[in-house]
Design a protein around this motif. Structure first.
Motif, PDB file in Angstrom:
ATOM      1  N   VAL A 131      -5.267   4.800  -0.467  1.00 50.20           N
ATOM      2  CA  VAL A 131      -5.069   3.510  -1.146  1.00 50.20           C
ATOM      3  C   VAL A 131      -5.862   2.428  -0.428  1.00 50.20           C
ATOM      4  CG1 VAL A 131      -3.369   1.709  -1.692  1.00 50.20           C
ATOM      5  CG2 VAL A 131      -2.818   4.110  -2.120  1.00 50.20           C
ATOM      6  N   SER A 132      -5.807   2.419   0.892  1.00 49.26           N
ATOM      7  CA  SER A 132      -6.528   1.425   1.689  1.00 49.26           C
ATOM      8  C   SER A 132      -8.037   1.526   1.456  1.00 49.26           C
ATOM      9  CB  SER A 132      -6.199   1.626   3.169  1.00 49.26           C
ATOM     10  OG  SER A 132      -6.900   0.692   3.952  1.00 49.26           O
ATOM     11  N   GLN A 192       0.836  -1.203   0.000  1.00 48.80           N
ATOM     12  CA  GLN A 192       0.000   0.000   0.000  1.00 48.80           C
ATOM     13  C   GLN A 192       0.873   1.256   0.000  1.00 48.80           C
ATOM     14  OE1 GLN A 192      -3.133   0.142   2.927  1.00 48.80           O
ATOM     15  NE2 GLN A 192      -3.951  -1.845   2.312  1.00 48.80           N
ATOM     16  N   THR A 219      -1.537   6.524   2.097  1.00 45.13           N
ATOM     17  CA  THR A 219      -1.817   5.095   2.277  1.00 45.13           C
ATOM     18  C   THR A 219      -3.261   4.894   2.724  1.00 45.13           C
ATOM     19  OG1 THR A 219      -0.894   5.207   4.510  1.00 45.13           O
ATOM     20  CG2 THR A 219       0.552   4.396   2.772  1.00 45.13           C
TER      21      THR A 219
END
Length: 188
Positions: free
Chosen positions: A47-48, A33, A44
């Motif tokens: 992205v998560s 990630q 991040t």
């Protein structure tokens, strides 16, 4: 792929190549990630969130697109082993098509260009890798040619050994063609 370490350039923008790990066993590339966040210049957390939605929507299967790896990290003065999830190319592309950043837009343009080339030509070509492999192939062929020349030279018998096998001139195209000498005649 550059070598056995599994590095492969997947996306290049303005001379900045993003290298990712090739998972030869599964024939894909993998990023964490954090690496995806760096690739798409986002957080991040973003992205998560996108990955969670990709899996919730059924776009991709989490089990089919992720793999846990043990990574040793330096935390303060100690080394700690942590389990880190790596996401395959399918997940990377899906995240790339959801993230809203300038870098993600460039990634989408690049991915679309590569896909268009593949669909219209029937293949895609990494020019840099092709040229590097062509140079390596040329060097290998030169070695093979040198070895073949050495083997050919070594296989030629010297004149010293060939002298007793020489055919007299009159039989080798001289005055008496082969077969012109009567049977039983003695040649001197």
């Amino acid at each position: 792929m550059d070598d056995d370490s599994g590095e492969l350039v997947i996306f290049q923008e303005a001379g900045q190549a993003v290298e990712v790990r090739l998972d030869a066993k599964h024939d894909t590339v993998c990023l964490t990630q954090k690496q995806m966040a760096d690739l798409f210049e986002t957080s991040t957390d973003n992205v998560s969130l996108h990955l969670k939605n990709i899996f919730a929507d059924g776009e991709l299967s989490e089990a089919a697109t992720t793999e846990d790896s043990s990574v040793v990290r330096q935390e303060g003065k100690r080394q700690v082993s942590r389990s880190v999830k790596h996401y395959n190319l399918d997940a990377i592309i899906s995240v790339g098509y959801r993230v809203r950043s300038k870098r993600a837009v460039l990634f989408r343009q690049w991915a679309t260009k590569v896909l268009r080339e593949h669909l219209t030509r029937g293949y895609t070509l990494n020019q840099q890798r092709f040229e590097r492999n062509a140079r390596e192939l040329e060097a290998a062929l030169q070695l093979v040619c040198k070895a073949a020349e050495r083997a050919r030279t070594a296989a030629q018998p010297s004149a010293h050994y060939l002298a007793p096998l020489q055919i007299p001139a009159r039989h080798a195209g001289g005055s008496d063609p082969v077969g012109a000498v009567p049977r039983g005649a003695i040649i001197r």
